[in-house]
Design an enzyme around this catalytic site. Structure first.
Site, PDB file in Angstrom:
ATOM      1  N   GLY A  33      38.452  57.249  24.746  1.00 23.25           N
ATOM      2  CA  GLY A  33      38.546  58.603  25.287  1.00 23.25           C
ATOM      3  C   GLY A  33      38.867  59.628  24.216  1.00 23.25           C
ATOM      4  N   HIS A  79      45.902  76.035  11.779  1.00 23.27           N
ATOM      5  CA  HIS A  79      44.537  76.580  11.928  1.00 23.27           C
ATOM      6  C   HIS A  79      43.652  75.560  12.625  1.00 23.27           C
ATOM      7  CE1 HIS A  79      45.789  79.860   9.455  1.00 23.27           C
ATOM      8  NE2 HIS A  79      46.180  79.023   8.524  1.00 23.27           N
ATOM      9  N   ALA A 108      52.207  60.551  17.120  1.00 20.24           N
ATOM     10  CA  ALA A 108      52.560  61.969  17.302  1.00 20.24           C
ATOM     11  C   ALA A 108      53.417  62.107  18.552  1.00 20.24           C
ATOM     12  CB  ALA A 108      51.282  62.788  17.464  1.00 20.24           C
ATOM     13  N   GLY A 140      42.838  40.137  39.260  1.00 15.80           N
ATOM     14  CA  GLY A 140      42.059  41.355  39.031  1.00 15.80           C
ATOM     15  C   GLY A 140      41.013  41.098  37.961  1.00 15.80           C
ATOM     16  N   TYR A 141      40.523  42.192  37.358  1.00 13.75           N
ATOM     17  CA  TYR A 141      39.483  42.083  36.326  1.00 13.75           C
ATOM     18  C   TYR A 141      39.842  41.024  35.280  1.00 13.75           C
ATOM     19  CZ  TYR A 141      37.161  46.702  37.204  1.00 13.75           C
ATOM     20  OH  TYR A 141      36.466  47.762  37.709  1.00 13.75           O
ATOM     21  N   CYS A 157      37.274  45.352  26.001  1.00 10.67           N
ATOM     22  CA  CYS A 157      35.863  45.153  26.374  1.00 10.67           C
ATOM     23  C   CYS A 157      35.036  44.416  25.315  1.00 10.67           C
ATOM     24  CB  CYS A 157      35.176  46.504  26.603  1.00 10.67           C
ATOM     25  SG  CYS A 157      36.202  47.743  27.358  1.00 10.67           S
ATOM     26  N   CYS A 201      39.592  49.054  23.952  1.00 12.47           N
ATOM     27  CA  CYS A 201      38.214  48.608  24.200  1.00 12.47           C
ATOM     28  C   CYS A 201      37.639  47.866  22.995  1.00 12.47           C
ATOM     29  CB  CYS A 201      37.334  49.812  24.547  1.00 12.47           C
ATOM     30  SG  CYS A 201      35.598  49.392  24.648  1.00 12.47           S
ATOM     31  N   HIS A 226       8.708  40.246  40.918  1.00 15.05           N
ATOM     32  CA  HIS A 226       8.798  38.840  41.327  1.00 15.05           C
ATOM     33  C   HIS A 226       8.418  37.919  40.174  1.00 15.05           C
ATOM     34  CE1 HIS A 226       8.841  35.545  44.164  1.00 15.05           C
ATOM     35  NE2 HIS A 226       7.662  35.162  43.719  1.00 15.05           N
ATOM     36  N   GLU A 280      46.266  58.592  15.344  1.00 16.17           N
ATOM     37  CA  GLU A 280      46.162  57.192  15.787  1.00 16.17           C
ATOM     38  C   GLU A 280      46.836  56.311  14.722  1.00 16.17           C
ATOM     39  OE1 GLU A 280      44.999  55.205  18.614  1.00 16.17           O
ATOM     40  OE2 GLU A 280      46.306  54.048  17.288  1.00 16.17           O
ATOM     41  N   GLU A 326      15.065  41.489  42.873  1.00 18.64           N
ATOM     42  CA  GLU A 326      14.123  41.883  43.944  1.00 18.64           C
ATOM     43  C   GLU A 326      14.754  41.746  45.323  1.00 18.64           C
ATOM     44  OE1 GLU A 326      10.692  39.283  44.728  1.00 18.64           O
ATOM     45  OE2 GLU A 326      11.651  37.744  43.500  1.00 18.64           O
ATOM     46  N   LYS A 333      36.239  40.839  24.434  1.00 16.00           N
ATOM     47  CA  LYS A 333      36.091  40.081  25.696  1.00 16.00           C
ATOM     48  C   LYS A 333      34.627  39.746  25.955  1.00 16.00           C
ATOM     49  CE  LYS A 333      34.792  41.759  29.146  1.00 16.00           C
ATOM     50  NZ  LYS A 333      35.574  42.672  29.965  1.00 16.00           N
ATOM     51  N   GLU A 378      38.223  37.285  34.627  1.00 16.01           N
ATOM     52  CA  GLU A 378      37.364  37.215  33.442  1.00 16.01           C
ATOM     53  C   GLU A 378      37.838  36.105  32.503  1.00 16.01           C
ATOM     54  OE1 GLU A 378      37.141  41.166  31.747  1.00 16.01           O
ATOM     55  OE2 GLU A 378      35.609  41.793  33.194  1.00 16.01           O
TER      56      GLU A 378
HETATM   57  P1  NDP Z   1      43.941  44.739  37.951  1.00 21.48           P
HETATM   58  O1  NDP Z   1      44.595  45.923  38.518  1.00 21.48           O
HETATM   59  O2  NDP Z   1      42.469  44.667  37.942  1.00 21.48           O
HETATM   60  O3  NDP Z   1      44.463  43.431  38.711  1.00 21.48           O
HETATM   61  C1  NDP Z   1      45.837  43.127  38.718  1.00 21.48           C
HETATM   62  C2  NDP Z   1      46.015  41.813  39.433  1.00 21.48           C
HETATM   63  O4  NDP Z   1      47.375  41.414  39.286  1.00 21.48           O
HETATM   64  C3  NDP Z   1      45.729  41.895  40.928  1.00 21.48           C
HETATM   65  O5  NDP Z   1      45.187  40.665  41.347  1.00 21.48           O
HETATM   66  C4  NDP Z   1      47.131  42.119  41.515  1.00 21.48           C
HETATM   67  O6  NDP Z   1      47.287  41.614  42.817  1.00 21.48           O
HETATM   68  C5  NDP Z   1      47.964  41.273  40.576  1.00 21.48           C
HETATM   69  N1  NDP Z   1      49.361  41.685  40.479  1.00 21.48           N
HETATM   70  C6  NDP Z   1      49.858  42.927  40.290  1.00 21.48           C
HETATM   71  N2  NDP Z   1      51.200  42.898  40.219  1.00 21.48           N
HETATM   72  C7  NDP Z   1      51.541  41.598  40.364  1.00 21.48           C
HETATM   73  C8  NDP Z   1      52.768  40.917  40.376  1.00 21.48           C
HETATM   74  N3  NDP Z   1      53.918  41.577  40.236  1.00 21.48           N
HETATM   75  N4  NDP Z   1      52.751  39.576  40.548  1.00 21.48           N
HETATM   76  C9  NDP Z   1      51.592  38.902  40.697  1.00 21.48           C
HETATM   77  N5  NDP Z   1      50.401  39.495  40.683  1.00 21.48           N
HETATM   78  C10 NDP Z   1      50.384  40.831  40.520  1.00 21.48           C
HETATM   79  O7  NDP Z   1      44.561  44.590  36.489  1.00 21.48           O
HETATM   80  P2  NDP Z   1      44.090  43.790  35.200  1.00 21.48           P
HETATM   81  O8  NDP Z   1      45.324  43.562  34.429  1.00 21.48           O
HETATM   82  O9  NDP Z   1      43.246  42.628  35.565  1.00 21.48           O
HETATM   83  O10 NDP Z   1      43.184  44.856  34.455  1.00 21.48           O
HETATM   84  C11 NDP Z   1      43.690  46.159  34.178  1.00 21.48           C
HETATM   85  C12 NDP Z   1      42.615  47.191  34.242  1.00 21.48           C
HETATM   86  O11 NDP Z   1      41.823  47.143  33.072  1.00 21.48           O
HETATM   87  C13 NDP Z   1      41.618  47.002  35.382  1.00 21.48           C
HETATM   88  O12 NDP Z   1      42.078  47.531  36.583  1.00 21.48           O
HETATM   89  C14 NDP Z   1      40.405  47.718  34.860  1.00 21.48           C
HETATM   90  O13 NDP Z   1      40.520  49.084  35.172  1.00 21.48           O
HETATM   91  C15 NDP Z   1      40.497  47.507  33.371  1.00 21.48           C
HETATM   92  N6  NDP Z   1      39.580  46.416  32.944  1.00 21.48           N
HETATM   93  C16 NDP Z   1      38.236  46.590  33.088  1.00 21.48           C
HETATM   94  C17 NDP Z   1      37.362  45.585  32.736  1.00 21.48           C
HETATM   95  C18 NDP Z   1      35.893  45.765  32.949  1.00 21.48           C
HETATM   96  O14 NDP Z   1      35.435  46.897  33.081  1.00 21.48           O
HETATM   97  N7  NDP Z   1      35.104  44.693  33.017  1.00 21.48           N
HETATM   98  C19 NDP Z   1      37.831  44.333  32.146  1.00 21.48           C
HETATM   99  C20 NDP Z   1      39.267  44.258  32.049  1.00 21.48           C
HETATM  100  C21 NDP Z   1      40.086  45.270  32.421  1.00 21.48           C
HETATM  101  P3  NDP Z   1      46.856  42.463  44.099  1.00 21.48           P
HETATM  102  O15 NDP Z   1      45.375  42.432  44.128  1.00 21.48           O
HETATM  103  O16 NDP Z   1      47.481  41.715  45.199  1.00 21.48           O
HETATM  104  O17 NDP Z   1      47.411  43.849  43.902  1.00 21.48           O
END
Ligand code: NDP
Length: 447
Positions: free
Chosen positions: A15, A4, A114, A175-176, A47, A42, A436, A34, A441, A50, A180
């Site tokens: 999400g 139901h 699940a 990456g991110y 997030c 997050c 200012h 969960e 600005e 972090k 960070e």
């Molecule tokens: P990202 O996708 O942001 O970055 C991955 C990094 O790893 C890139 O520099 C990529 O290189 C490199 N990479 C990928 N594969 C390899 C490999 N085989 N060898 C060496 N380097 C590699 O992933 P993150 O893990 O940093 O974060 C995951 C996701 O989580 C983010 O994309 C984001 O969506 C989310 N996030 C958001 C945050 C925020 O809103 N502030 C904070 C943290 C995470 P290349 O660039 O050359 O592909």
């Protein structure tokens, strides 16, 4: 059989919870599965903890700048364990608040994994649950480096388990997460090497990654770009990275791998429902978050769209409004999503990069840029410049991209994102009276 029900949600992260709460508010009978802590990545491993670490790192930087401008103080090291105590207490409060909201709304939380039995039935803890709508919001996990010695590295989950600041850290990935954590650890006293196969933040406007790399280097982070990691090993001195340049990289106390994330789909037995997956096992969805199977939806990191908490929340709420709130066309518009990277200093970006705009609009693109030293940096004698950039297109110079890196960019972006989304032009920016003296600005005064 629990039949139901109107909605089953797999995953209690941002999400899943947003979808469940919105659906319940519309009167739907909801069960959410969960097995781990509520709040997902997050709240528990992303997030929120972090940002807590980023705030601690920001305080450390402020201490140093306060001393540089004449305060009688001695910047000290963070008592990591004490701070982690504060951080985890905050996380617990967030988790508890989620649990309370589920209870208040009558959402049944099943603390078990699940999996699909068929397209409308899930099994969890030996019981079956059936509903016309099933939402998959199981998130993602760090990608393993899959290198010789790869298990010597920790990932972002491991970072949040550290009970002290590693004196020497090697970070793989630009990456991110890579940038960070590099910034946090450097500000809190680690010697940091950042090893990236390309440049930094490759998905963003190219000026951002270049500017960030320069600022990180000025702060003492060793950024080695264009360097592929081939393996890891440990000796008496610590951990080492074996790289394509054959140079010694190490020794480190911790190596952190931050090379992207993969969708969590393995345990779902999606084949029982016939849900189709993409190249990296992300669940393929359309603009309404519908999967290949009628009545089954996927949102958040698991569907391979931008992996950002507010995106998952917005997509979940729109879906619940569509299914139960009488809004048949409700869906998230994925264009123009603002995002901040909590590097030191932070990066903020919304809309198109210069390269994307040139691809779409050709010669009808005009770039406006500003570079300036933030006032406090100037007072404290710190090197580095704030970089701001407007990417404009068409005769009316509509702002199709806005990018910046510098102190305060994180808080600055949200309001500007509204303007970009509404189609503001460069002239609209210039007509807006400046505040200012601020850094913001410069976005409305750049010539
Ligand atoms: P990202 O996708 O942001 O970055 C991955 C990094 O790893 C890139 O520099 C990529 O290189 C490199 N990479 C990928 N594969 C390899 C490999 N085989 N060898 C060496 N380097 C590699 O992933 P993150 O893990 O940093 O974060 C995951 C996701 O989580 C983010 O994309 C984001 O969506 C989310 N996030 C958001 C945050 C925020 O809103 N502030 C904070 C943290 C995470 P290349 O660039 O050359 O592909």
């Amino acid at each position: 059989m629990n039949s139901h029900l109107d909605l089953l949600v797999i995953g209690g992260g941002s999400g899943g919870i947003a979808t469940a709460i919105r659906a319940a508010r519309h009167g739907a009978r909801v069960t959410l599965f969960e097995p781990h802590e509520l709040g997902g990545t997050c709240i528990n491993r992303g997030c929120v903890p972090k940002k807590a670490m980023w705030l601690a790192a920001d305080l450390a930087e402020s201490q140093r700048m306060a001393k540089a401008v004449g305060f009688d103080m001695k910047p000290g090291m963070l008592d990591w364990a004490t701070f982690v105590g504060h951080r985890e207490a905050y996380v617990l409060r967030a988790r508890t608040s989620y649990a309370n909201r589920l209870r208040e709304l009558g959402i049944n939380h099943v603390p078990a994994p699940a999996h699909f039995v068929d397209a409308h039935t899930l099994r969890a803890a030996d019981a079956d649950y059936r509903a016309p709508h099933i939402v998959i919001a199981t998130g993602s996990r760090p990608r393993d480096p899959e290198l010789p010695g790869g298990d010597l590295a920790i990932d972002s989950d491991g970072f949040f388990k550290l009970d002290h600041c590693p004196a020497r850290a090697g970070i793989i990935g630009g990456g991110y997460i890579g940038v960070e954590l590099a910034g946090v650890l450097r500000s809190l006293g680690s010697k940091v090497d950042l090893i990236t196969r390309g440049g930094l933040l490759s998905r963003f406007d190219a000026d951002l990654g270049q500017a960030l790399s320069g600022m990180m280097r000025a702060e003492g982070i060793y950024h080695h770009e264009g360097c592929a990691v081939r393996g890891l090993h440990r000796d008496d001195e610590g951990l080492w990275l074996d790289c394509s340049d054959h140079a010694p990289h190490g020794p480190y106390d911790q190596v952190i791998s931050a090379i992207g994330r993969l969708p969590n789909v393995e345990s779902l037995q999606l084949e029982a429902a016939g849900v189709k997956l993409g190249k990296i096992d992300e669940i393929i969805t359309d603009e309404f978050e519908k999967t290949s199977v009628e009545g089954v939806y996927a949102l958040g990191d698991v569907n391979g769209k931008p992996a950002l908490t507010p995106v998952a929340i917005a997509a979940g709420r729109q879906l619940a409004d569509r299914l139960f709130g009488g809004k048949p066309d409700a869906h998230l518009d994925y264009s123009c999503i603002p995002t901040v990277v909590f590097s030191h200093p932070p990066v903020g970006t919304v809309g198109m990069s210069e390269a994307e705009a040139r691809k779409q609009y050709g010669n009808a693109v005009k770039i406006h840029k500003a570079r300036f030293t933030p006032m406090l940096w100037s007072l404290a004698g710190r090197d580095g410049k704030f970089m701001m950039k407007l990417v404009c297109a068409g005769d009316d110079e509509r702002v199709v991209g806005l990018h910046g890196i510098g102190p305060g960019m994180d808080e600055m972006l949200q309001g500007f994102a509204v303007a970009v989304r509404m189609g503001a032009t460069y002239t609209d920016f210039l007509r807006t009276v400046a505040i200012h003296p601020t850094a913001a600005e410069e976005f409305v005064t750049m010539g």
